[in-house]
Design a protein around this motif. Structure first.
Motif, PDB file in Angstrom:
ATOM      1  N   UNK A  32       0.863  -1.170   0.000  1.00 26.64           N
ATOM      2  CA  UNK A  32       0.000   0.000   0.000  1.00 26.64           C
ATOM      3  C   UNK A  32       0.895   1.213   0.000  1.00 26.64           C
ATOM      4  N   UNK A  33       0.779   2.024  -1.049  1.00 30.75           N
ATOM      5  CA  UNK A  33       1.688   3.169  -1.143  1.00 30.75           C
ATOM      6  C   UNK A  33       0.895   4.441  -1.393  1.00 30.75           C
ATOM      7  N   UNK A  34       0.192   4.937  -0.391  1.00 32.47           N
ATOM      8  CA  UNK A  34      -0.558   6.171  -0.617  1.00 32.47           C
ATOM      9  C   UNK A  34       0.401   7.359  -0.727  1.00 32.47           C
ATOM     10  N   UNK A  35       0.025   8.279  -1.594  1.00 33.79           N
ATOM     11  CA  UNK A  35       0.871   9.467  -1.734  1.00 33.79           C
ATOM     12  C   UNK A  35       0.000  10.712  -1.749  1.00 33.79           C
ATOM     13  N   UNK A  36       0.432  11.731  -1.023  1.00 38.31           N
ATOM     14  CA  UNK A  36      -0.258  13.006  -1.104  1.00 38.31           C
ATOM     15  C   UNK A  36       0.776  14.062  -1.464  1.00 38.31           C
ATOM     16  N   UNK A  37       0.373  14.939  -2.343  1.00 44.74           N
ATOM     17  CA  UNK A  37       1.301  15.983  -2.764  1.00 44.74           C
ATOM     18  C   UNK A  37       0.559  17.309  -2.761  1.00 44.74           C
ATOM     19  N   UNK A  38       1.118  18.296  -2.083  1.00 39.28           N
ATOM     20  CA  UNK A  38       0.466  19.602  -2.026  1.00 39.28           C
ATOM     21  C   UNK A  38       1.274  20.617  -2.814  1.00 39.28           C
ATOM     22  N   UNK A  39       0.566  21.350  -3.681  1.00 40.80           N
ATOM     23  CA  UNK A  39       1.201  22.417  -4.454  1.00 40.80           C
ATOM     24  C   UNK A  39       0.573  23.752  -4.077  1.00 40.80           C
ATOM     25  N   UNK A  40      -0.097  23.775  -2.936  1.00 37.46           N
ATOM     26  CA  UNK A  40      -0.811  24.983  -2.555  1.00 37.46           C
ATOM     27  C   UNK A  40      -0.854  25.044  -1.032  1.00 37.46           C
ATOM     28  N   UNK A  41      -0.725  26.251  -0.510  1.00 36.49           N
ATOM     29  CA  UNK A  41      -0.671  26.425   0.936  1.00 36.49           C
ATOM     30  C   UNK A  41      -1.947  25.949   1.631  1.00 36.49           C
ATOM     31  N   UNK A  42      -3.077  26.077   0.981  1.00 39.15           N
ATOM     32  CA  UNK A  42      -4.354  25.696   1.588  1.00 39.15           C
ATOM     33  C   UNK A  42      -4.840  24.314   1.186  1.00 39.15           C
ATOM     34  N   UNK A  79      -5.287  20.652   2.109  1.00 38.83           N
ATOM     35  CA  UNK A  79      -5.284  19.820   3.322  1.00 38.83           C
ATOM     36  C   UNK A  79      -5.408  18.374   2.909  1.00 38.83           C
ATOM     37  N   UNK A  80      -4.340  17.646   3.029  1.00 39.74           N
ATOM     38  CA  UNK A  80      -4.330  16.270   2.540  1.00 39.74           C
ATOM     39  C   UNK A  80      -3.909  15.316   3.656  1.00 39.74           C
ATOM     40  N   UNK A  81      -4.588  14.196   3.722  1.00 44.48           N
ATOM     41  CA  UNK A  81      -4.304  13.216   4.770  1.00 44.48           C
ATOM     42  C   UNK A  81      -4.245  11.836   4.144  1.00 44.48           C
ATOM     43  N   UNK A  82      -3.319  11.021   4.568  1.00 45.91           N
ATOM     44  CA  UNK A  82      -3.436   9.618   4.161  1.00 45.91           C
ATOM     45  C   UNK A  82      -3.231   8.681   5.334  1.00 45.91           C
ATOM     46  N   UNK A  83      -3.945   7.562   5.276  1.00 42.89           N
ATOM     47  CA  UNK A  83      -3.810   6.529   6.291  1.00 42.89           C
ATOM     48  C   UNK A  83      -3.745   5.206   5.560  1.00 42.89           C
ATOM     49  N   UNK A  84      -2.896   4.329   6.025  1.00 49.85           N
ATOM     50  CA  UNK A  84      -2.859   3.003   5.422  1.00 49.85           C
ATOM     51  C   UNK A  84      -2.591   1.993   6.521  1.00 49.85           C
TER      52      UNK A  84
END
Ligand SMILES: Nc1ncnc2c1ncn2[C@@H]1O[C@H](COP(=O)(O)OP(=O)(O)OP(=O)(O)O)[C@@H](O)[C@H]1O
Ligand SMILES: [Mg+2]
Lengths: 245, 306
Positions: free
Chosen positions: B256-266, B268-273
């Motif tokens: 399981x390889x969840x990925x979150x990438x933010x390109x903006x200050x606002x 809000x990204x969360x991952x759980x595995x």
């Protein structure tokens, strides 16, 4: 009638073997109301799990209604009419309260189970469709656990600290429910508890400490001296000044 | 006329007991077998390649579209391109799904390439079930590719289910989510034997207040293998949540390889595995209610995959 005969339960760990229960013998008669009490770590839950078949005996035997059930597994014992409500019930993703109640009693479970939800102070309508997952509070989960046991037709029902974490109002309801259960059914009730109000409801009190049954008898005899006589909580003789890392 | 194999598969993948009223397209053994449109939903075969265009008129409410694919023979290699155009403010359900009955030794494969455009303010629920059966030794393979464009204020819920029967699946899903739009993807998967399943999801949150939720609940039994690679990329004020939860049994392997990438200050990204076996105490609890160990296990898995 359930008889625990010379049961010893030991576990292996790094430090060697630890004796959790030491040569315990005990008879539980039909239809009586027992309360097992005693200091933390004394072996109450272990004894209950031995009776339910969750833990295996290291030596000794268990006789239920004249039959030796020492080697019977949990399922077999459950089907024979032994029930156990966990001190810390597990949670299930995707299984609803209604489904759990249904499983606990078979076909008629949902309908009847709902009444028991009411008896433990939960409004059935708002709970039957909720999942038994991390979203339930500790006290809600405990009460659902109790309801799953009440919902079964049992010869012997063991509740492990049913009052733990339960609010004052639900607690009154709960004691009333136990009282009614005792009056109306032939089920042998065994409650593991530290609560005086529950101790007072007992026909007999069983004092378990240090892996042994220290006392067993009529509550009127055991209860008055329970604090004075009980010197089973281990005194700690050594202090540790620093903790090595 | 539909034969009994087809009937069984249609029941499994689409809950259909007969050819339904309304917009419908049935694809069988690599060919279009039946197509019907309604006043609001037009289905027409593509001219340049295999596949259909499904066009839902703006404002269409409460209608559903069934587009099942059935394979009943061995040695079929079917590739199909479907386009779904959901008009502004429409609210529809699309039931897709593919079932393979492979009676022989050769592999049978269906690769569906689906393009969705969900226009402003539309709501779409898309349900896709994968199912495989057949006594033959031939492999049953499904490799869907799904591409979504979700316009302003639109809401899309995708439910993808595969419980046993498919030997190998590789799923690629991509979505672009614009202003105030929402995308929820729920995957339910059970693999066993030597089955293999891979799912790659990339969601780009491009618009302000766009949101997404990617949830997968899976069970890997025996020697099966699963790989999940859900990614959320936030390029605006947005919210994203990735949750992968797997039960592992036997000699299976789950990655399981969840990925979150933010390109903006606002953003809000969360991952759980989480990956783990069934908790022993859950089985014991159900056994104290009179279930056998295997009934307890089955009950726990069914609940988990519900
Ligand atoms: N697997 C184990 N390994 C080592 N020690 C154990 C194990 N299981 C239980 N024990 C120990 O056995 C003792 C009895 O535990 P048990 O849970 O039966 O106590 P209890 O009387 O129910 O206590 P409480 O009132 O806190 O619930 C404790 O000291 C506990 O730490
Ligand atoms: Mg205890």
């Amino acid at each position: 009638m359930l008889e625990v005969k010379n049961v010893t339960y030991t576990v292996e760990d790094e430090g060697g073997t630890t004796e959790i229960l030491k040569n315990v013998s005990l008879t539980l008669e039909d239809g009586k109301f027992y309360v097992i009490t005693g200091p933390n770590g004394g072996g109450k839950s272990s004894l209950a799990k031995i009776i339910m078949g969750i833990y295996p005996v290291t030596s000794g035997s268990i006789i239920f209604n004249g039959k030796d059930i020492t080697t019977s597994d949990v399922t077999e014992r459950a089907r024979m009419g032994i029930g156990f409500a966990f001190q810390q019930p597990p949670r299930f993703k995707g299984i609803t309260v209604g489904e759990l109640l249904y499983l606990s009693a078979g076909e008629s479970g949902r309908g009847r189970g709902c009444n028991f939800l009411f008896d433990v102070g939960l409004c059935p309508k708002s709970y039957v469709d909720r999942e038994v997952n991390g979203n339930l509070s500790g006290g809600e989960l405990k009460r659902i656990e109790i309801a799953t046991l009440m919902n079964r037709k049992l010869d012997i029902a063991i509740f492990d600290e049913p009052e733990a974490g339960i609010d004052l109002w639900s607690f009154s309801k709960l004691t009333e429910t136990f009282r009614r259960m005792h009056e109306r059914s032939k089920t042998t009730i065994v409650i593991i508890s530290h609560q005086e109000r529950i101790l007072e409801m007992a026909d007999e009190i069983i004092l378990v400490a240090d892996g042994q049954v220290q006392k067993k008898g009529n509550k009127d005899i055991i209860l008055p001296g329970i604090y004075r006589d009980c010197n089973y909580t281990k005194n700690c003789l050594e202090r540790i000044e620093t903790i090595d890392r | 006329m539909i034969d009994s194999i087809e009937k069984k598969i249609l029941e499994e993948i689409a809950g259909l007991h007969e050819i339904p009223q309304g917009a419908f397209s049935l694809r069988k053994d690599g060919e279009s077998a039946k197509v019907s449109s309604t006043a609001n939903i037009e289905i027409k075969p593509k001219k340049d390649k295999p596949g259909i265009d499904v066009i839902v008129k703006p404002g269409t409410k409460g209608e559903s579209v069934h587009v099942p694919v059935v394979i009943t023979a061995t040695g079929i290699d079917d590739m199909v391109y479907n386009t779904f155009d959901i008009g502004e403010n429409a609210d529809v359900v699309i039931v897709a799904g593919c079932g393979i009955h492979n009676p022989g030794e050769k592999k049978s494969q269906h690769d569906g390439i689906h393009n969705f455009i969900v226009r402003k303010g539309a709501r779409l629920r898309y349900v896709e079930k994968h199912y495989g059966e057949g006594k033959g030794t031939g492999e049953r393979i499904l490799n869907p590719v799904t591409d979504l464009i979700i316009e302003e204020g639109a809401y899309v819920e995708m439910e993808m289910v595969q419980i046993r029967g498919v030997d190998s699946t590789k799923r690629n899903t991509q979505a672009k989510v614009y202003k105030d739009a929402h995308l929820v993807i729920t995957e339910r998967l059970l693999t066993h034997g030597k089955q293999f399943a891979e799912s790659n999801v990339v969601v780009e949150l491009l618009g302000e207040n766009s949101t997404t939720q990617l949830l997968s609940r899976t069970v890997a039994q025996d020697n099966s293998r699963q790989i999940f690679y859900p990614r959320v990329i936030g390029k605006n004020k947005c919210r994203g949540h990735v949750e992968c939860d797997s039960i592992i049994m036997g000699d299976a392997v789950v990655r399981s390889i969840p990925e979150i990438a933010a390109h903006h200050e606002d953003a809000q990204l969360v991952h759980e595995a989480a990956i783990g076996k069934i908790a022993g105490e859950q089985i014991i609890k159900l056994m104290t209610l009179g279930l056998s160990a295997s009934e307890a296990e089955e009950t726990i898995l069914q609940g988990f995959l519900k």
